[in-house]
Design a protein around this motif. Structure first.
Motif, PDB file in Angstrom:
ATOM      1  N   LYS A 338       3.213   0.885   5.955  1.00  9.75           N
ATOM      2  CA  LYS A 338       2.658  -0.373   6.457  1.00  9.75           C
ATOM      3  C   LYS A 338       3.736  -1.417   6.729  1.00  9.75           C
ATOM      4  CE  LYS A 338      -1.205   1.480   4.366  1.00  9.75           C
ATOM      5  NZ  LYS A 338      -0.954   2.545   3.406  1.00  9.75           N
ATOM      6  N   LEU A 356      -8.104 -10.476   3.203  1.00 13.81           N
ATOM      7  CA  LEU A 356      -7.664  -9.222   2.577  1.00 13.81           C
ATOM      8  C   LEU A 356      -6.439  -9.521   1.721  1.00 13.81           C
ATOM      9  CD1 LEU A 356      -7.964  -6.989   5.782  1.00 13.81           C
ATOM     10  CD2 LEU A 356      -9.664  -7.287   3.963  1.00 13.81           C
ATOM     11  N   LYS A 357      -6.305  -8.744   0.635  1.00 14.41           N
ATOM     12  CA  LYS A 357      -5.241  -9.035  -0.325  1.00 14.41           C
ATOM     13  C   LYS A 357      -3.867  -8.638   0.224  1.00 14.41           C
ATOM     14  CE  LYS A 357      -4.725  -6.813  -4.299  1.00 14.41           C
ATOM     15  NZ  LYS A 357      -5.423  -5.823  -5.042  1.00 14.41           N
ATOM     16  N   ASP A 358      -3.802  -7.478   0.851  1.00 14.03           N
ATOM     17  CA  ASP A 358      -2.513  -6.971   1.326  1.00 14.03           C
ATOM     18  C   ASP A 358      -2.728  -5.908   2.406  1.00 14.03           C
ATOM     19  OD1 ASP A 358      -3.522  -4.827  -0.030  1.00 14.03           O
ATOM     20  OD2 ASP A 358      -2.176  -5.002  -1.751  1.00 14.03           O
ATOM     21  N   GLU A 359      -1.632  -5.217   2.760  1.00  7.46           N
ATOM     22  CA  GLU A 359      -1.703  -4.220   3.837  1.00  7.46           C
ATOM     23  C   GLU A 359      -2.498  -2.980   3.414  1.00  7.46           C
ATOM     24  OE1 GLU A 359       1.053  -5.960   3.050  1.00  7.46           O
ATOM     25  OE2 GLU A 359       0.960  -7.241   4.825  1.00  7.46           O
ATOM     26  N   ASP A 360      -2.531  -2.675   2.091  1.00 16.77           N
ATOM     27  CA  ASP A 360      -3.388  -1.562   1.631  1.00 16.77           C
ATOM     28  C   ASP A 360      -4.856  -1.873   1.925  1.00 16.77           C
ATOM     29  OD1 ASP A 360      -1.463   0.153   0.773  1.00 16.77           O
ATOM     30  OD2 ASP A 360      -1.560  -0.441  -1.343  1.00 16.77           O
ATOM     31  N   GLU A 361      -5.227  -3.127   1.661  1.00 19.22           N
ATOM     32  CA  GLU A 361      -6.613  -3.521   1.968  1.00 19.22           C
ATOM     33  C   GLU A 361      -6.856  -3.540   3.471  1.00 19.22           C
ATOM     34  OE1 GLU A 361      -8.390  -6.854   0.003  1.00 19.22           O
ATOM     35  OE2 GLU A 361      -8.239  -5.897  -1.970  1.00 19.22           O
ATOM     36  N   GLN A 363      -5.562  -1.348   5.512  1.00 21.65           N
ATOM     37  CA  GLN A 363      -5.840   0.057   5.847  1.00 21.65           C
ATOM     38  C   GLN A 363      -7.296   0.400   5.498  1.00 21.65           C
ATOM     39  OE1 GLN A 363      -3.303   3.408   5.615  1.00 21.65           O
ATOM     40  NE2 GLN A 363      -4.707   4.627   4.373  1.00 21.65           N
ATOM     41  N   SER A 364      -7.722  -0.052   4.340  1.00 17.75           N
ATOM     42  CA  SER A 364      -9.095   0.207   3.923  1.00 17.75           C
ATOM     43  C   SER A 364     -10.086  -0.438   4.909  1.00 17.75           C
ATOM     44  CB  SER A 364      -9.256  -0.341   2.500  1.00 17.75           C
ATOM     45  OG  SER A 364     -10.586  -0.405   2.163  1.00 17.75           O
ATOM     46  N   GLU A 389      -6.650   4.311  -1.141  1.00 20.49           N
ATOM     47  CA  GLU A 389      -5.797   3.143  -1.430  1.00 20.49           C
ATOM     48  C   GLU A 389      -6.369   1.886  -0.783  1.00 20.49           C
ATOM     49  OE1 GLU A 389      -2.086   4.533   0.133  1.00 20.49           O
ATOM     50  OE2 GLU A 389      -1.926   6.085  -1.405  1.00 20.49           O
ATOM     51  N   GLY A 390      -6.434   0.827  -1.565  1.00 23.76           N
ATOM     52  CA  GLY A 390      -6.935  -0.431  -1.017  1.00 23.76           C
ATOM     53  C   GLY A 390      -8.453  -0.509  -1.014  1.00 23.76           C
TER      54      GLY A 390
END
Ligand SMILES: [Zn+2]
Length: 525
Positions: A338, A356-361, A363-364, A389-390
């Motif tokens: 990411k 969203l909290k971060d790039e994992d979120e 992706q989710s 993840e996320g």
């Protein structure tokens, strides 16, 4: 859960009340892989002759014709198919409502000296009964021209059988190396012969896009070809046209195998950016390179902040859904760095807009958008285990491949997601036999056990994966997949209490002859 417990309980009762363990003499006749759940050997034999006929109603005509076509080349008999018995001995196929306890795929087969009777609740069960029947004949039945001096005899038996898991699959990577229609048909035949019911087609990845999409012609004109600077042999690239896919779907359906398409996202998509660079975060035009001529994982992935990305994916998935009648579509989701999402203004705007909290979120969030679209087409989503993840949608099915990620696996099961087991430790058939021996595949049970203690109902099934970056010829691919696929077939079909390696191993030896006749190369360790 209750239904499965009842089945296992009654199976225990039957096995317990059954006679002695199979004697060697009897075993010699019952060389079926995967091992049927309950086999009762009866006195005598059935012999197929030129007078034998097939009896089936209209609803099983496809299966009856398939059976006739399986038996005719080697025997030289083109058995007539009738709705009524017309004299001589008989192979009868029949659907029965009262066999609903055998589920979608179970069957019962009784062979006496006068008749073979295969019954099931659904036609899929009849297909598997037919495959058991083929395996009970002398192995020469697999020959493609008349064989002299063979008595086409079957042992008299009663077999009661149904699969342990609903999903018993093989994934073939068509991107790193393209495999043509006839090779794929050979694999569908082999899967069916061993009652494996899913061929997962990894159709897109950095090394090539392998399916025609009418709306995006550059995917096949550009993204299906390696850059000419690499001088790759032509047979390793290319794609399936819409007609090719329809032909394969029909071929597989007649043999009880479902084709599952995989369209990779958001990573492993640089071949798309060779054709449509505007869909990535950077907009750079990339080239399609063979696996060992560039990074295994690229930073370039679909931009999650551009509406063009989702328009593209929806149009692609719409055509894919029309071509493949499967219940599931696989969307990849693995190995997506990411890095570029962190600095892309479009991606960062979405993170802010949806809190969203971060790039994992992110992706989710990306996967949920795509899942919504897939569901609107009446299909279900499967992804590699990185989709956990996320935050994971409760309706997604997770394909677990990272052997070290068992905690994530168990928490997905706890959350209620269905899982398919395909861990690198047992199911990666592109790995060497030193790393995953034939016998090791049989011990996949150790991982199944962990989930079964938690919730056995959440295991949809098991699958072998073949990535085509190392072995890129047909014989090379065959030798990686066989005989390990036969082992997985038994793990996926036969209840654990009903099988053991020492019983399987001699049966496997017997099946080398079948593999020879099916034109399949294999590794004899
Ligand atoms: Zn972006």
């Amino acid at each position: 859960m209750m239904k499965r417990m009842l089945w296992i309980f009654s199976l225990c009762l039957i096995l317990y009340s059954c006679k002695e363990p199979l004697t060697e003499e009897v075993q010699a006749e019952i060389q079926v892989i995967p091992r049927p759940q309950v086999i009762t050997v009866l006195e005598g034999t059935f012999e197929m002759t030129s007078k034998t006929s097939i009896k089936a109603n209209r609803d099983l005509m496809v299966q009856a014709e398939q059976l006739r076509d399986y038996l005719s080349p080697a025997s030289g008999y083109v058995l007539p198919i009738n709705k009524r018995h017309t004299g001589g001995n008989l192979i009868e196929l029949k659907l029965l409502d009262e066999l609903s306890t055998l589920g979608e795929e179970g069957y019962e087969m009784t062979i006496t000296s006068k008749k073979v009777l295969i019954t099931a609740h659904r036609s899929q069960g009849i297909i598997w009964g037919i495959q058991t029947l083929r395996q009970l004949f002398p192995v020469e039945i697999l020959r493609e021209a008349a064989v002299d001096d063979v008595a086409w005899e079957l042992p008299c038996v009663n077999i009661l059988d149904k699969p342990r898991f609903e999903w018993r699959g093989l994934m073939i990577d068509y991107s790193r190396t393209f495999w043509n229609i006839s090779h794929t048909k050979k694999y569908i035949d082999a899967l069916s012969y061993y009652k494996m019911n899913r061929l997962h087609m990894h159709l897109t990845d950095d090394q090539g896009w392998r399916i025609e999409i009418e709306k995006y012609p550059a995917l096949t004109e550009i993204a299906s070809q390696f850059d000419t600077v690499y001088h790759e042999p032509r047979e390793r690239e290319g794609y399936y046209s819409r007609e090719d896919i329809r032909e394969l779907v029909r071929y597989a359906e007649a043999r009880g195998v479902e084709l599952i398409p995989e369209i990779e996202m958001p990573g492993h998509t640089t071949e798309v950016f060779a054709a449509y660079p505007e869909l990535s975060c950077t907009g750079d035009t990339l080239s399609v390179h063979p696996f060992f001529k560039g990074p295994g994982i690229h930073n370039e992935i679909f931009c999650a902040g551009k509406k063009e990305t989702f328009e593209f994916l929806e149009n692609v998935l719409s055509e894919v859904s029309e071509l493949f009648p499967s219940e599931y579509i696989h969307i990849g989701g693995d190995e997506a760095p990411k890095v570029l999402w962190k600095t892309c203004p479009h991606c960062q705007r979405v993170i802010k807009e949806y809190s969203l909290k971060d790039e994992d979120e992110l992706q989710s969030w990306f996967i949920r958008q795509v899942e919504g679209y897939i569901q609107s087409k009446g299909k279900k989503l499967i992804g590699w285990d990185e989709i956990t993840e996320g935050g994971l949608s409760g309706t997604a099915t997770v394909m677990f491949w990272r052997a070290g990620m068992e905690n994530a696996l168990l928490s997905a099961v706890e959350q209620g997601n269905m899982v398919i087991l395909t861990p690198t430790s047992h199911c990666y058939f592109d790995y060497t036999y030193d790393r995953i021996s034939t016998e090791k595949v049989y011990s996949l049970e150790s991982i199944i056990d962990k989930i079964e203690t938690l919730n056995p109902e959440k295991i949809l099934g098991v699958q072998a994966n073949f990535w085509s970056h190392i072995d890129r010829t047909e014989p090379g691919m065959d030798r990686q997949i066989f005989p390990r696929l036969l082992v997985l077939a038994e793990v996926g079909w036969t209840e654990a209490l009903n099988r053991e390696w020492d019983h399987f191993s001699p049966r496997l030896e017997h099946h080398y002859q079948s593999l020879d006749l099916l034109d399949i190369y294999y590794t004899d360790e």
